[in-house]
Write a protein that holds these residues in place. Structure first.
Motif, PDB file in Angstrom:
ATOM      1  N   ARG A   1       0.837  -1.202   0.000  1.00  0.00           N
ATOM      2  CA  ARG A   1       0.000   0.000   0.000  1.00  0.00           C
ATOM      3  C   ARG A   1       0.876   1.258   0.000  1.00  0.00           C
ATOM      4  O   ARG A   1       0.538   2.265  -0.627  1.00  0.00           O
ATOM      5  N   VAL A   2       2.006   1.200   0.693  1.00  0.00           N
ATOM      6  CA  VAL A   2       2.933   2.332   0.673  1.00  0.00           C
ATOM      7  C   VAL A   2       3.483   2.532  -0.728  1.00  0.00           C
ATOM      8  O   VAL A   2       3.570   3.665  -1.224  1.00  0.00           O
ATOM      9  N   ASP A   3       3.863   1.445  -1.398  1.00  0.00           N
ATOM     10  CA  ASP A   3       4.368   1.549  -2.771  1.00  0.00           C
ATOM     11  C   ASP A   3       3.317   2.151  -3.702  1.00  0.00           C
ATOM     12  O   ASP A   3       3.639   2.985  -4.566  1.00  0.00           O
ATOM     13  N   ALA A   4       2.073   1.738  -3.533  1.00  0.00           N
ATOM     14  CA  ALA A   4       1.003   2.270  -4.383  1.00  0.00           C
ATOM     15  C   ALA A   4       0.784   3.756  -4.122  1.00  0.00           C
ATOM     16  O   ALA A   4       0.579   4.542  -5.064  1.00  0.00           O
ATOM     17  N   ALA A   5       0.855   4.167  -2.857  1.00  0.00           N
ATOM     18  CA  ALA A   5       0.680   5.585  -2.531  1.00  0.00           C
ATOM     19  C   ALA A   5       1.833   6.416  -3.076  1.00  0.00           C
ATOM     20  O   ALA A   5       1.627   7.523  -3.587  1.00  0.00           O
TER      21      ALA A   5
ATOM     22  N   GLN B   1      -7.148   0.663   3.159  1.00  0.00           N
ATOM     23  CA  GLN B   1      -6.304  -0.525   3.209  1.00  0.00           C
ATOM     24  C   GLN B   1      -5.015  -0.222   3.965  1.00  0.00           C
ATOM     25  O   GLN B   1      -4.548  -1.032   4.768  1.00  0.00           O
ATOM     26  N   PHE B   2      -4.445   0.938   3.707  1.00  0.00           N
ATOM     27  CA  PHE B   2      -3.235   1.336   4.430  1.00  0.00           C
ATOM     28  C   PHE B   2      -3.518   1.512   5.914  1.00  0.00           C
ATOM     29  O   PHE B   2      -2.740   1.077   6.765  1.00  0.00           O
ATOM     30  N   ARG B   3      -4.631   2.162   6.231  1.00  0.00           N
ATOM     31  CA  ARG B   3      -4.954   2.408   7.634  1.00  0.00           C
ATOM     32  C   ARG B   3      -5.198   1.114   8.394  1.00  0.00           C
ATOM     33  O   ARG B   3      -4.727   0.937   9.528  1.00  0.00           O
TER      34      ARG B   3
ATOM     35  N   ILE C   1      -8.708  17.189  11.707  1.00  0.00           N
ATOM     36  CA  ILE C   1      -7.655  17.287  10.696  1.00  0.00           C
ATOM     37  C   ILE C   1      -7.955  16.296   9.582  1.00  0.00           C
ATOM     38  O   ILE C   1      -8.001  15.086   9.809  1.00  0.00           O
ATOM     39  N   ASN C   2      -8.179  16.815   8.396  1.00  0.00           N
ATOM     40  CA  ASN C   2      -8.455  15.961   7.242  1.00  0.00           C
ATOM     41  C   ASN C   2      -7.752  16.556   6.025  1.00  0.00           C
ATOM     42  O   ASN C   2      -8.211  17.521   5.425  1.00  0.00           O
ATOM     43  N   GLU C   3      -6.604  15.985   5.678  1.00  0.00           N
ATOM     44  CA  GLU C   3      -5.812  16.488   4.570  1.00  0.00           C
ATOM     45  C   GLU C   3      -5.788  15.515   3.392  1.00  0.00           C
ATOM     46  O   GLU C   3      -4.907  15.589   2.543  1.00  0.00           O
TER      47      GLU C   3
ATOM     48  N   ASN D   1      -2.079   8.177   7.701  1.00  0.00           N
ATOM     49  CA  ASN D   1      -2.213   8.369   6.260  1.00  0.00           C
ATOM     50  C   ASN D   1      -0.955   7.883   5.542  1.00  0.00           C
ATOM     51  O   ASN D   1       0.141   7.958   6.092  1.00  0.00           O
ATOM     52  N   PRO D   2      -1.091   7.410   4.308  1.00  0.00           N
ATOM     53  CA  PRO D   2       0.077   6.980   3.527  1.00  0.00           C
ATOM     54  C   PRO D   2       0.944   8.160   3.132  1.00  0.00           C
ATOM     55  O   PRO D   2       0.543   9.320   3.300  1.00  0.00           O
TER      56      PRO D   2
END
Length: 251
Positions: free
Chosen positions: A33-37, A215-217, A201-203, A133-134
């Motif tokens: 998921r990190v790679d995809a982000a 999925q990352f979370r 906080i929502n960025e 967040n990723p």
């Protein structure tokens, strides 16, 4: 009588193995998921700077990571192992200090209860308010603010657990159901009040895939859950005073 040193060593060893297995979980489910982000972030940067190749080259050179992705993935196990060792040591200290206040004669149950309380206060409460967040999500200018609010939420989570335990013990005089209800009310009321006070906080950009985000979370939450679960059960086995024959018979 077991010394504090022996309890601490057991916590460090259990924390090491818990960290290694949590790192395995993060590598299998989190790193893709990190790679995809990162791919999304790089694609957006390339699209923004494709009109000026010189600026794009300067930007790429400026943002060249100090450690490659392969190095980061290899370092993941080192990071989770060190974190597990540190957490295991703190867990052993907390177990030593709070053991007499835990209302059970079974050391294994005390360890499991302490691990559950730690997971709720340190992991779950902050996660529900400020989920991770990723890499492609977040404004670098707000890192300090996000860090402070996260640490504040972590402290509030521990206070919420304490409030739940305190109210549960007070309500125990009215029966088992009242004890359980008191614990839940003390925890939930404290958390809800804190959530209402803390800033929102929502960025996350609207264009970022929601499926990948969650999925990352959940992979991040699963890594922490794996760590605390293994730490709790591992330490429970390590401090269980029952003879081996009694453990086999109980099983």
């Amino acid at each position: 009588m077991r010394t504090f040193g022996s309890l601490l060593v057991r916590g460090l060893i259990v924390g090491l193995f818990a960290g290694l297995l949590a790192g395995t979980f993060a590598y299998v489910l989190g790193e893709p998921r990190v790679d995809a982000a990162i791919a999304i972030e790089e694609a957006g940067a390339a699209h923004t700077h494709d009109h000026d190749h010189a600026d794009q080259a300067d930007q790429a050179e400026e943002e060249e990571p100090l450690v490659s992705r392969e190095g980061q993935k290899a370092g993941l196990f080192l990071a989770t192992s060190l974190y597990g060792v540190a957490l295991g040591g703190l867990f052993a200290v907390a177990f030593t200090l709070l053991r007499r206040k835990l209302r059970t004669e079974n050391d294994a149950y005390a360890a499991l209860g302490l691990a559950a309380a730690g997971f709720v206060g340190i992991v779950l409460v902050p996660f529900l308010k400020y989920p991770p967040n990723p890499p492609a999500v977040g404004d670098p200018d707000t890192i300090t603010r996000r860090t402070v609010t996260y640490l504040l939420t972590l402290v509030i989570g521990l206070l919420a657990v304490w409030a739940g335990v305190a109210l549960s013990r007070w309500a125990a005089r009215y029966g088992e159901i009242a004890r359980l209800a008191g614990g839940v009310v003390g925890l939930v009321v404290t958390v809800v009040a804190a959530y209402l006070i803390l800033p929102r906080i929502n960025e996350v950009p609207e264009t970022f895939p929601a499926t990948l985000l969650w999925q990352f979370r959940f992979a991040s939450l699963g890594t922490q859950a794996t760590l605390w679960l293994l730490l709790g059960f591992g330490y429970a086995v390590a401090v269980d005073r029952r003879p081996i024959r009694s453990k086999v018979a109980a099983a």
